[in-house]
Scaffold this active site. Structure first.
Site, PDB file in Angstrom:
ATOM      1  N   TYR A   1       0.851  -1.188   0.000  1.00  0.00           N
ATOM      2  CA  TYR A   1       0.000   0.000   0.000  1.00  0.00           C
ATOM      3  C   TYR A   1       0.889   1.241   0.000  1.00  0.00           C
ATOM      4  CZ  TYR A   1      -3.811   3.059   1.738  1.00  0.00           C
ATOM      5  OH  TYR A   1      -4.745   4.053   1.920  1.00  0.00           O
TER       6      TYR A   1
ATOM      7  N   LYS B   1      -1.338  -0.992  -4.095  1.00  0.00           N
ATOM      8  CA  LYS B   1      -2.389   0.029  -4.032  1.00  0.00           C
ATOM      9  C   LYS B   1      -1.683   1.361  -4.157  1.00  0.00           C
ATOM     10  CE  LYS B   1      -6.293   1.712  -1.248  1.00  0.00           C
ATOM     11  NZ  LYS B   1      -5.935   3.147  -1.150  1.00  0.00           N
TER      12      LYS B   1
END
Length: 308
Positions: free
Chosen positions: A137, A167
């Site tokens: 992330y 992400k």
């Protein structure tokens, strides 16, 4: 559906009027997402106020989502944090309840001093859930990480075999493209809702974001128009995303977004510190914006139902 966009909603944490965790509303969250064209939920992330939750609360949220999600509806859990033991516990727990993937931010409040140490951190997280795909992330606005995610992916490709995705909550779409070139088979989830039309031109087809809790059908309409070559229409349909991003930057950031989503339903309570409580003057802006958004959201949802 008229688009090929895969949408994961970054879900807010549910609190009662006293600010206590209230997982009883999660089935309503699930139904709202399913009915608006969302494919899965990204839980306990930034929108989920993970840093304001205890490890026990994050487990409770995870269990409630796992119980509420029907077959075919995706579930991802963010497990990153500042407590290594808690991170490992959350990763192992996520695997035990059968999530589709886990995610972790880079270490923050002091980043890893070398790329090697960051990769070792990812390996530690993945080692607690070795059978579950791992998503890195990347959100430097929150973590302060200075490492390019393409470099992280390239360095981790051999030592973290479960690493499957990133992400990407950043604005450098050139770097987004470099991530896909850094290792074979890496999926990049766009995490900046306000950049969707530009990201479509880079071939992005998977997104994760907070605004998809309410505007998923609008995103499908944007993508459908883009795919038909109606790029000006796609950009115009996308306007609410950009307006929200602009107003959030001026009226409370994450707290403003949660108040807006509360107005659009379901109400998940006030954000915890440091994002809340949102001042009344800023909350009033969210209320007024929600009034203007209800019609285009309803129109997009009706159009998507007709197209199914």
């Amino acid at each position: 559906m008229t688009s090929r966009l895969e949408i994961w909603a970054a879900t807010p944490a549910p609190f009662d009027p006293e600010g206590r965790l209230d997982v009883s509303v999660i089935p309503e969250q699930v139904e709202r997402l399913r009915s608006s064209g969302v494919h899965g939920a990204f839980v306990n992330g930034t929108t989920g106020e993970f840093s304001a939750l205890s490890t026990a609360e994050r487990r409770e949220v995870a269990d409630a989502w796992a119980a509420a999600c029907p077959d075919g509806f995706g579930l991802a859990l963010h497990v990153g944090g500042t407590d290594p033991a808690g991170v490992r516990e959350l990763a192992a727990h996520a695997e035990s309840i059968g999530v589709d993937y886990i995610a972790t931010v880079a270490p923050y409040y002091g980043e890893a001093p070398t790329l090697e140490l960051l990769v070792r951190y990812l390996a530690m997280v993945s080692g607690s859930a070795p059978g579950t795909p791992l998503c890195y992330y990347h959100i430097p606005s929150m973590t302060g990480s200075s490492y390019a995610p393409s470099a992280v992916v390239a360095a981790a490709a051999e030592t973290v075999p479960a690493l499957s995705s990133v992400k990407f909550t950043d604005g450098d779409l050139g770097e987004l493209d470099r991530i896909r070139e850094a290792a074979v088979g890496i999926t990049v989830f766009l995490g900046r809702d306000e950049l969707l039309p530009a990201a479509l031109s880079f071939g992005v087809r998977v997104v994760v974001g907070s605004l998809f809790n309410s505007l998923a059908a609008v995103a499908h309409q944007v993508t459908g128009a883009y795919d038909r070559g109606e790029h000006e229409l796609a950009f115009e349909l996308h306007r609410p995303f950009r307006e929200i991003a602009d107003l959030a930057a001026r009226h409370g950031g994450l707290g403003f977004v949660k108040e807006l989503l509360n107005e659009l339903g379901p109400d998940l309570g006030r954000p915890r510190p440091p994002w809340g409580p949102v001042p009344d003057v800023d909350r009033a802006v969210a209320v007024e914006l929600a009034k203007r958004l209800r019609a285009p959201i309803a129109a997009a949802e009706a159009a998507e139902r007709t197209a199914e």
